[in-house]
Design a protein around this motif. Structure first.
Motif, PDB file in Angstrom:
ATOM      1  N   TYR A  96       0.262  -8.717   0.157  1.00  0.00           N
ATOM      2  CA  TYR A  96      -0.593  -9.356  -0.776  1.00  0.00           C
ATOM      3  C   TYR A  96      -0.142  -9.861  -2.186  1.00  0.00           C
ATOM      4  O   TYR A  96      -0.293 -10.256  -3.055  1.00  0.00           O
ATOM      5  CB  TYR A  96      -1.817  -8.758  -1.104  1.00  0.00           C
ATOM      6  CG  TYR A  96      -3.157  -9.354  -1.857  1.00  0.00           C
ATOM      7  CD1 TYR A  96      -4.357 -10.315  -0.733  1.00  0.00           C
ATOM      8  CD2 TYR A  96      -3.599  -9.204  -2.745  1.00  0.00           C
ATOM      9  CE1 TYR A  96      -4.584 -11.190  -1.654  1.00  0.00           C
ATOM     10  CE2 TYR A  96      -4.114 -10.382  -3.770  1.00  0.00           C
ATOM     11  CZ  TYR A  96      -4.741 -11.135  -3.375  1.00  0.00           C
ATOM     12  OH  TYR A  96      -5.759 -11.972  -3.580  1.00  0.00           O
ATOM     13  N   GLN A  97       0.460  -8.259  -2.487  1.00  0.00           N
ATOM     14  CA  GLN A  97       1.108  -8.007  -3.956  1.00  0.00           C
ATOM     15  C   GLN A  97       1.817  -9.527  -4.565  1.00  0.00           C
ATOM     16  O   GLN A  97       2.324 -10.239  -5.073  1.00  0.00           O
ATOM     17  CB  GLN A  97       1.025  -7.083  -4.583  1.00  0.00           C
ATOM     18  CG  GLN A  97       1.710  -7.233  -6.180  1.00  0.00           C
ATOM     19  CD  GLN A  97       1.866  -4.877  -6.646  1.00  0.00           C
ATOM     20  OE1 GLN A  97       1.938  -4.773  -6.445  1.00  0.00           O
ATOM     21  NE2 GLN A  97       1.447  -5.576  -7.972  1.00  0.00           N
ATOM     22  N   ARG A  98       3.437  -9.364  -3.358  1.00  0.00           N
ATOM     23  CA  ARG A  98       3.830  -9.830  -3.535  1.00  0.00           C
ATOM     24  C   ARG A  98       3.359 -11.997  -3.053  1.00  0.00           C
ATOM     25  O   ARG A  98       4.661 -12.575  -4.041  1.00  0.00           O
ATOM     26  CB  ARG A  98       4.972  -9.829  -2.595  1.00  0.00           C
ATOM     27  CG  ARG A  98       6.051  -8.527  -2.508  1.00  0.00           C
ATOM     28  CD  ARG A  98       6.249  -8.273  -1.869  1.00  0.00           C
ATOM     29  NE  ARG A  98       7.355  -7.021  -2.328  1.00  0.00           N
ATOM     30  CZ  ARG A  98       8.304  -5.974  -0.481  1.00  0.00           C
ATOM     31  NH1 ARG A  98       8.303  -6.482   0.472  1.00  0.00           N
ATOM     32  NH2 ARG A  98       9.017  -5.411  -1.334  1.00  0.00           N
ATOM     33  N   ALA A  99       2.523 -11.892  -2.615  1.00  0.00           N
ATOM     34  CA  ALA A  99       2.392 -14.052  -1.898  1.00  0.00           C
ATOM     35  C   ALA A  99       1.938 -13.283  -3.039  1.00  0.00           C
ATOM     36  O   ALA A  99       1.675 -14.800  -2.746  1.00  0.00           O
ATOM     37  CB  ALA A  99       1.477 -13.103  -0.771  1.00  0.00           C
ATOM     38  N   THR A 100       1.025 -12.571  -4.091  1.00  0.00           N
ATOM     39  CA  THR A 100       0.767 -13.698  -5.194  1.00  0.00           C
ATOM     40  C   THR A 100       1.162 -13.337  -6.619  1.00  0.00           C
ATOM     41  O   THR A 100       0.655 -13.794  -7.697  1.00  0.00           O
ATOM     42  CB  THR A 100      -0.803 -12.632  -5.421  1.00  0.00           C
ATOM     43  OG1 THR A 100      -0.783 -11.505  -5.001  1.00  0.00           O
ATOM     44  CG2 THR A 100      -1.443 -12.489  -3.896  1.00  0.00           C
ATOM     45  N   GLY A 101       2.188 -13.682  -6.064  1.00  0.00           N
ATOM     46  CA  GLY A 101       3.691 -13.293  -7.003  1.00  0.00           C
ATOM     47  C   GLY A 101       3.570 -12.300  -8.402  1.00  0.00           C
ATOM     48  O   GLY A 101       3.580 -12.232  -9.219  1.00  0.00           O
ATOM     49  N   GLY A 102       3.124 -11.004  -7.568  1.00  0.00           N
ATOM     50  CA  GLY A 102       2.818  -9.543  -8.910  1.00  0.00           C
ATOM     51  C   GLY A 102       4.917  -8.803  -7.439  1.00  0.00           C
ATOM     52  O   GLY A 102       5.689  -9.467  -7.032  1.00  0.00           O
ATOM     53  N   ARG A 103       4.714  -7.709  -8.593  1.00  0.00           N
ATOM     54  CA  ARG A 103       6.313  -6.684  -8.174  1.00  0.00           C
ATOM     55  C   ARG A 103       6.086  -6.008  -7.944  1.00  0.00           C
ATOM     56  O   ARG A 103       6.326  -4.542  -8.637  1.00  0.00           O
ATOM     57  CB  ARG A 103       7.689  -7.196  -9.668  1.00  0.00           C
ATOM     58  CG  ARG A 103       7.840  -8.175  -9.521  1.00  0.00           C
ATOM     59  CD  ARG A 103       8.530  -8.432 -11.006  1.00  0.00           C
ATOM     60  NE  ARG A 103      10.033  -7.185 -10.563  1.00  0.00           N
ATOM     61  CZ  ARG A 103      10.874  -7.200 -10.649  1.00  0.00           C
ATOM     62  NH1 ARG A 103      10.832  -7.134 -12.472  1.00  0.00           N
ATOM     63  NH2 ARG A 103      11.787  -6.101 -10.495  1.00  0.00           N
ATOM     64  N   PRO A 104       6.004  -5.383  -6.130  1.00  0.00           N
ATOM     65  CA  PRO A 104       5.158  -4.415  -6.033  1.00  0.00           C
ATOM     66  C   PRO A 104       6.355  -3.288  -6.296  1.00  0.00           C
ATOM     67  O   PRO A 104       7.546  -3.210  -6.701  1.00  0.00           O
ATOM     68  CB  PRO A 104       5.318  -3.891  -4.388  1.00  0.00           C
ATOM     69  CG  PRO A 104       6.192  -5.968  -3.975  1.00  0.00           C
ATOM     70  CD  PRO A 104       5.826  -6.015  -5.244  1.00  0.00           C
ATOM     71  N   SER A 105       5.299  -1.802  -6.767  1.00  0.00           N
ATOM     72  CA  SER A 105       6.682  -0.550  -7.181  1.00  0.00           C
ATOM     73  C   SER A 105       6.963  -0.041  -5.790  1.00  0.00           C
ATOM     74  O   SER A 105       6.883  -0.233  -4.527  1.00  0.00           O
ATOM     75  CB  SER A 105       5.777   0.158  -7.911  1.00  0.00           C
ATOM     76  OG  SER A 105       4.523   0.799  -6.975  1.00  0.00           O
ATOM     77  N   THR A 106       8.419   0.570  -6.620  1.00  0.00           N
ATOM     78  CA  THR A 106       8.942   1.038  -4.929  1.00  0.00           C
ATOM     79  C   THR A 106       9.566   2.676  -5.475  1.00  0.00           C
ATOM     80  O   THR A 106      10.251   3.287  -5.262  1.00  0.00           O
ATOM     81  CB  THR A 106      10.854   0.718  -5.100  1.00  0.00           C
ATOM     82  OG1 THR A 106      11.050   0.032  -6.041  1.00  0.00           O
ATOM     83  CG2 THR A 106       9.858  -1.312  -3.873  1.00  0.00           C
ATOM     84  N   LEU A 107       8.307   3.735  -6.324  1.00  0.00           N
ATOM     85  CA  LEU A 107       8.785   4.835  -6.869  1.00  0.00           C
ATOM     86  C   LEU A 107       8.417   5.319  -5.494  1.00  0.00           C
ATOM     87  O   LEU A 107       9.679   6.557  -5.032  1.00  0.00           O
ATOM     88  CB  LEU A 107       7.277   5.085  -7.615  1.00  0.00           C
ATOM     89  CG  LEU A 107       7.865   6.414  -7.801  1.00  0.00           C
ATOM     90  CD1 LEU A 107       9.146   6.020  -9.115  1.00  0.00           C
ATOM     91  CD2 LEU A 107       5.754   7.144  -8.662  1.00  0.00           C
ATOM     92  N   LEU A 108       7.786   5.760  -4.058  1.00  0.00           N
ATOM     93  CA  LEU A 108       7.802   7.046  -3.027  1.00  0.00           C
ATOM     94  C   LEU A 108       8.899   6.313  -2.444  1.00  0.00           C
ATOM     95  O   LEU A 108       9.458   7.336  -1.510  1.00  0.00           O
ATOM     96  CB  LEU A 108       6.341   5.827  -2.221  1.00  0.00           C
ATOM     97  CG  LEU A 108       5.460   6.650  -3.042  1.00  0.00           C
ATOM     98  CD1 LEU A 108       4.269   6.406  -2.507  1.00  0.00           C
ATOM     99  CD2 LEU A 108       5.139   8.706  -3.626  1.00  0.00           C
ATOM    100  N   SER A 109       9.400   4.807  -2.017  1.00  0.00           N
ATOM    101  CA  SER A 109      10.338   5.055  -1.145  1.00  0.00           C
ATOM    102  C   SER A 109      12.090   4.910  -2.245  1.00  0.00           C
ATOM    103  O   SER A 109      13.338   4.122  -1.300  1.00  0.00           O
ATOM    104  CB  SER A 109      10.387   3.234  -1.099  1.00  0.00           C
ATOM    105  OG  SER A 109      10.914   2.012  -2.042  1.00  0.00           O
ATOM    106  N   ASN A 110      11.865   5.558  -2.920  1.00  0.00           N
ATOM    107  CA  ASN A 110      12.987   5.990  -3.723  1.00  0.00           C
ATOM    108  C   ASN A 110      12.791   6.995  -4.080  1.00  0.00           C
ATOM    109  O   ASN A 110      13.383   7.199  -5.686  1.00  0.00           O
ATOM    110  CB  ASN A 110      13.854   5.134  -4.363  1.00  0.00           C
ATOM    111  CG  ASN A 110      14.103   3.494  -4.678  1.00  0.00           C
ATOM    112  OD1 ASN A 110      15.066   3.473  -3.971  1.00  0.00           O
ATOM    113  ND2 ASN A 110      13.143   2.839  -4.253  1.00  0.00           N
ATOM    114  N   LEU A 111      12.399   7.947  -3.661  1.00  0.00           N
ATOM    115  CA  LEU A 111      12.465   8.981  -3.947  1.00  0.00           C
ATOM    116  C   LEU A 111      13.845  10.248  -3.858  1.00  0.00           C
ATOM    117  O   LEU A 111      13.998  11.004  -4.557  1.00  0.00           O
ATOM    118  CB  LEU A 111      11.810  10.208  -3.225  1.00  0.00           C
ATOM    119  CG  LEU A 111      10.154   9.599  -3.711  1.00  0.00           C
ATOM    120  CD1 LEU A 111       8.812  10.086  -2.752  1.00  0.00           C
ATOM    121  CD2 LEU A 111       9.696   9.871  -5.147  1.00  0.00           C
TER     122      LEU A 111
END
Length: 609
Positions: A96-111
């Motif tokens: 949803y965030q990407r579809a509405t123009g936001g940039r989701p965080s990747t903190l947990l996926s880059n531990l």
């Protein structure tokens, strides 16, 4: 020092959630069964317990250096703020965030490439690491592979990280869980209504079981939805205002504004309605409980705002809403300064504690003691929070010991509250007459609440008619709390059936806009059926009516009815002859005899036949 153990246990969160939910369900069931006093006590205690859990969660959401045991303990209650991790839900929030123009965080996926430090209490430790506060993980997403300095998360982001929720998904996660909670509750109420109807038709239980709920279930549903808004208001206040500072995407900002404004307006408007209704009741009946509790529509729709308070403290919901709002603003907007949050919360809790100790607004002594104890512990927690900010420059060992004390006090206190709620809930569910456990309210609300469908004796019926209870049809259609459609305002879409002083008007006045009765219609009485043996226009009658002391002939009965109608139409101008002009008395008497066949002076004296 660490023993490699933690007080952050999923079992604690699940247990507290089940107990709080069970208490709310028990209050609804007992209310449907007609035990209004028990339902009010159980609901009040359940809401207070839920509010205490939310206060614990807010402590964990502050940007203060918290000892590990405090962070872990407060994490157990983050479910009350909607911080619950569900795997597929995180994917939905990211999409949803990407579809509405936001940039989701990747903190947990880059531990594997990023070192993340949950904010510690030790200033010495923080001096050794780079103070890279994650305003949003989107700022570091592009450089995740080359990031060498640790990222320090604090406040609401720290809560989300410990729950394994990306920082940009915290707001949407809370909103989705709130909406799911409201939707499932509304569906449950509708299904229970359908079950009750099937059960009555099948003969599984008596027809009077949950009769009030079945007759006015839509009004009850509205009241339940308002109550859910009140329960979720602290959660949505913090998350919505915090989202305005983070601005994850344009759509999420719109959602935050919509939910915050709509919920604040709804609760504020409801509180104002209660205030208006109570003021009208005081001006008309010298008692705020009269309309607040005698009108089932007002009670079922707005009762969530005032049943936990005594009748004269109906206004206290306004300070409660202001307390929640200001407290949420400090937590949401103060994420950059833990000291400001601690000082602000300390002042707020101190004012609230002083206010409730002086006013003692809840319904009885036990409920006052229950809530004042919660307010006292919340105030004590803010003192601990201020100490955790290191504003007093105490040694680290002092902070650690106070963290353990914080955990011990709140753990014991939570267990005591849970036990009290469990006892009251069990009594409400398994006792044949749970109202015997509680003393009658001093504001006499019980005499106004008793339902027309729960009348057991002639005295109950007499009390109901004296109160002017409505029929089931009136329960469904009349909205007594509305300014333009209520007996208290003297007007309504169902006709003007009551005067400005709340006294029922005679049928000849209240139905003046209708056509005369047709042939075959039952005769109308000049006395309102809700107030037998009393004149419906509120004026006194002295002595025996003319002609009734001697003999019950029809001529005298017609003269008396003509006299009554003449008085009503002319405002009791006694110089006017009640018999009308010569030659017209017989027709008038015949018409009035047909209109008012039964008089209270005839009842029980042999004139009915």
């Amino acid at each position: 020092l660490s023993n490699q153990k933690t007080v952050d246990q999923k079992g604690v969160g699940w247990t507290t959630a089940v107990i709080a939910g069970l208490a709310l369900v028990a209050s609804a069931v007992t209310s449907g069964l007609g035990h209004s006093n028990t339902a009010a006590h159980v609901a009040a205690n359940a809401l207070s317990l839920f509010g205490y859990f939310q206060a614990q969660a807010l402590i964990g959401m502050t940007a203060v250096f918290l000892p590990p045991v405090v962070m872990s303990w407060t994490q157990n209650f983050q479910w009350t703020m909607g911080i619950i991790r569900v795997g597929f839900l995180q994917d939905v929030c990211t999409w949803y965030q990407r579809a509405t123009g936001g940039r989701p965080s990747t903190l947990l996926s880059n531990l594997n490439n990023i070192s993340v430090d949950v904010q510690k209490r030790s200033l010495d430790y923080l001096a050794k690491v780079a103070q890279v506060v994650a305003k949003r993980s989107s700022d570091i997403g592009a450089t995740a592979a080359t990031q060498t300095k640790p990222i320090v998360v604090h406040g609401i982001e720290r809560v989300g990280f410990r729950a394994r929720i990306e920082g940009t998904n915290i707001f949407l996660t809370g909103v989705i869980f709130f909406m799911v909670f409201v939707t499932f509750t509304a569906a449950g109420v509708a299904l229970f209504k359908a079950f009750c109807e099937v059960a009555v038709k099948a003969g599984w239980f008596k027809g009077d079981k949950f009769e009030d709920f079945r007759n006015g279930w839509k009004i009850v549903l509205k009241g339940i939805l308002f109550r859910l808004i009140l329960i979720g208001y602290p959660q949505m206040t913090v998350l919505c205002l915090w989202e305005l500072t983070k601005q994850d995407s344009a759509a999420e900002i719109v959602l935050a504004i919509f939910f915050f404004v709509s919920m604040t307006f709804s609760l504020g408007w409801a509180a104002w309605k209660v205030f208006r209704i109570a003021k009208r009741s005081v001006s008309m009946h010298k008692n705020p409980a009269y309309i607040l509790y005698s009108d089932p529509t007002a009670l079922n729709k707005w009762g969530f705002l005032y049943v936990q308070f005594r009748a004269t403290a109906y206004y206290f919901i306004m300070p409660i809403l202001l307390y929640i709002l200001v407290k949420g603003m400090f937590v949401a907007f103060g994420q950059g300064s833990g000291i400001a949050q601690a000082v602000g919360l300390l002042i707020i809790e101190a004012i609230f504690l002083i206010g409730v100790c002086i006013l003692r607004p809840w319904m009885d002594k036990k409920t006052n003691a229950f809530n004042i104890s919660i307010a006292s512990v919340n105030f004590l927690n803010t003192i601990f929070l201020l100490v955790f900010t290191q504003v007093f420059n105490q040694p680290g060992i002092v902070t650690g010991v106070m963290g353990v004390v914080f955990f011990g006090i709140n753990a014991v206190f939570a267990i005591v509250l849970i036990c009290l709620v469990l006892i009251s809930t069990g009594w409400a569910l398994f006792s044949k007459n749970p109202d015997t456990r509680y003393q009658p309210m001093r504001d006499d609300r019980g005499s106004f609440i008793k339902s027309q469908t729960q009348l057991n004796t002639e005295l109950d019926a007499l009390g109901a008619t004296a109160r002017g209870n409505m029929t089931q049809t009136d329960y469904k259609t009349r909205d007594l709390d509305d300014d333009d459609d209520s007996f208290s305002s003297g007007s309504g879409r169902h006709g003007r059936t009551h005067g400005a002083a709340g006294v029922p008007l005679p049928p000849s006045t209240s139905t003046s806009h209708r056509s005369p009765s047709r042939h075959g219609d039952p005769p109308r009485s000049p006395i309102d059926p809700n107030m037998p043996l009393f004149p419906s226009d509120g004026t006194p009658r002295h002595g025996t009516p003319t002609g009734y002391a001697d003999s019950p002939n029809h001529h005298n009965r017609g003269m008396y009815n003509a006299y009554n109608d003449s008085n009503r139409s002319l405002g009791y101008q006694h110089q006017q002859s009640p018999y009308g002009p010569p030659g017209s008395a017989p027709s008038n008497m015949s018409y009035n005899r047909q209109q008012n066949n039964s008089s209270p002076w005839q009842r029980g004296a042999g004139y009915d036949h």
